[in-house]
Enzyme design. Structure first.
Site, mmCIF file in Angstrom:
data_model
loop_
_atom_site.group_PDB
_atom_site.id
_atom_site.type_symbol
_atom_site.label_atom_id
_atom_site.label_comp_id
_atom_site.label_asym_id
_atom_site.label_seq_id
_atom_site.Cartn_x
_atom_site.Cartn_y
_atom_site.Cartn_z
ATOM 1 C CG HIS A 156 -2.053 -4.069 11.095
ATOM 2 N ND1 HIS A 156 -2.187 -2.851 11.738
ATOM 3 C CD2 HIS A 156 -2.744 -4.952 11.852
ATOM 4 C CE1 HIS A 156 -2.905 -3.003 12.823
ATOM 5 N NE2 HIS A 156 -3.257 -4.268 12.929
ATOM 6 C CG ASP A 365 4.223 0.684 4.204
ATOM 7 O OD1 ASP A 365 3.720 -0.170 4.955
ATOM 8 O OD2 ASP A 365 5.136 1.450 4.541
#
Ligand code: F6P
Length: 517
Positions: A156, A365
């Site tokens: 992720h 991110d």
């Protein structure tokens, strides 16, 4: 086929929880319900019993199998190796990376214990889908116990280049365990390239297109950019304007006619919260005409507060917000409000819709779902503007945002000014393009596409090299052949057909370069 999902934390749903759970949890639960399945992982609890029981709880078609960690395991596996070594390293923060052999041993120990417990629950035709960096060696441990089922992994968070990963002691040994997976999903093409490069450089892997051979095993590595429940979130936001939840009502009352810039992030140094506050201060200093007319609301629920770097961020963000408010505020206007608590998804949807600017400026991110939620929540007739870090995976899809370098406070300040001054026609044009993009690659699309690839139900086309070249201008997102929903100006969603030779998966994987529109 039965599906087994494994993640670090497992939340067992109660009756109310459906409304508050995030898109990923809901989507995985739906996939599990559909196939019948098991969700395995840490209960979130700590107990020091020498033998850790596995508790099984049945909810509909899904069995939740959870175990506690001991305090020593929490320290070494979760706080130590996962969040003081892997997390900063994977977010390109070598300076913050703290490697301790004892933490690494604890990390391997928990993965071994999870594998032992899970192996006894696995049936012959189960398909296993493992999530997150806490569990990288889990498949290798399962293989060691004779598990031959299809096993997939989804990463992720970002995956940096071999140079960065290589700084981690034992990185070659750890990364080699990736080869135990049949399919590895990453958020972006950059992450795919970095992982494959790491397998080649650190483990002697040999690449063949999207497949890498390490020793006797061959693993497929592909980008599967994660999405959100766009339609569900749009509905939440529309409803919030009718039945405003208390925090939103109070914010409306206290803001009055003032404009709102909103940021929503876990209190994590990768999110660039302090840098964002400084950039907002810079915006007010360089554009004094906006003073008294706009406020920044930063929602930052505390996270991993036992890790020293997070405790320091907690202190620093208070200090910076306090200093800027003291320097720039007026008796009747507070420029920055930092709220360190979690809000319901309802309330968040309302804040996003009320805000003229969504400020999503992580230093790095994996994807950043707040960027997608902000767009999904907008009023199509009068949408706000997304300011998005070029270092969020989402920037590779969401090209019509104002893309910024979060390390450059002046650039972020300029983007806030541009966003606040943007004419409505341009806001609508950008919003429609962004909405189309995120609706075409939503959370159901992501789950389905990953599971199809893992189970071999669909060949996932490779990404052509041409799409990996940086783009140098503003472009609308690629048209796709899918039928997707786009909100109309009356707020209802309409089905729209988009024509193009590209498939939806190509659309999401195609936005690889960072461009300032
Ligand atoms: O983004 C990675 C991730 O591990 C998510 O899966 C998780 O929801 C989030 O970080 C929060 O992490 P933690 O469980 O440490 O609070």
């Amino acid at each position: 086929m039965r599906l087994i999902v494994v993640s670090n934390r497992v939340t067992i749903p109660d009756r109310q929880e459906k409304a508050t759970a995030g898109g990923l949890a809901v989507a995985l639960r739906e996939a599990l319900e559909q196939h019948g399945g098991l969700w395995f992982g840490w209960s979130g609890g700590i107990s020091d019993a020498a033998v850790h029981d596995i508790r099984q709880i049945q909810r509909g078609n899904v069995t939740y199998a959870v175990t506690d960690l001991s305090e020593a395991e929490r320290q070494s596996y979760y706080l130590g190796f996962s969040n003081r070594a892997l997390w900063p390293l994977m977010h390109y923060r070598l300076g913050l990376t703290d490697f301790q052999r004892s933490d690494y041993m604890g990390y391997l120990g928990v993965n071994r214990r999870f594998a032992r417990a899970l192996a006894s629950l696995i049936q012959l035709d189960d398909v296993i889908w493992i999530h997150d960096y806490h569990l990288i060696p889990l498949a290798a441990e399962l293989r060691r116990r004779g598990v031959t089922n299809r096993i997939g992994y989804f990463h992720h968070i970002p995956w940096p280049s071999a140079d960065v990963i290589g700084a981690l002691p034992f990185s070659g040994t750890l990364i080699r365990t990736i080869a135990a997976y049949d399919l590895v999903g990453m958020q972006t093409e950059l992450d795919v390239r970095n992982l494959i490069g790491g397998l080649e450089a650190l483990c002697g892997g040999r690449r063949d297109g999207q497949r890498v051979r390490v020793g006797t095993r061959e693993t497929e590595v592909q980008a599967f950019p994660i999405g959100i429940d766009v339609e569900g979130f749009r509905r939440l936001a529309t409803a919030s304007t009718r039945q405003a939840p208390t925090p939103l009502r109070a914010t409306r009352e206290s803001l009055g006619e003032r404009k709102l810039v909103v940021g929503v992030d876990r209190l994590d140094y990768s999110k660039g919260i302090v840098q964002r506050l400084e950039a907002f201060g810079e915006f007010l200093r360089s554009h004094p005409e906006h003073r008294g007319k706009v406020s920044l609301l930063q929602i930052a629920p505390p996270s991993r507060s036992d890790v020293p770097e997070y405790a320091e961020l907690d202190r620093l963000s208070d200090e910076v917000a306090g200093r800027l408010n003291a320097q720039l505020g007026e008796f009747d206007w507070t420029p920055i409000r930092v709220v360190k608590k979690a809000y319901s998804r309802n309330a968040l949807a309302g804040f996003y819709r009320r805000a003229e600017v969504g400020l999503v400026t992580p230093m790095r991110d994996g994807m950043n779902l707040v960027a997608k939620e902000y767009v999904a929540a907008q009023n199509p007739a009068d949408p706000g503007v997304l300011v998005l870090s070029r270092f969020a995976g989402a920037a590779q899809q969401m090209r019509e945002a104002l893309i910024v370098n979060p390390y450059d406070a002046h650039e972020v300040a300029d983007a806030i000014r541009t966003a606040l001054a943007m004419p409505k026609t341009e806001r609508i044009r950008r919003f429609e393009a962004l909405y189309t993009t995120i609706a075409a690659a939503d959370i159901d699309w992501w789950t389905q596409r990953y599971l199809d690839a893992l189970t071999g139900r669909a060949g996932v086309p490779g990404v052509e090299a041409e799409r990996e070249k940086p783009r140098t201008g503003t472009r609308r997102p690629a048209r796709t052949a899918v039928i997707t929903k786009r909100p109309s100006q009356d707020g209802k969603s309409r089905k729209v057909s988009k024509e193009s030779p590209r498939k939806p998966e190509a659309l999401a994987a195609s936005h690889l370069a960072v461009v300032r529109p």
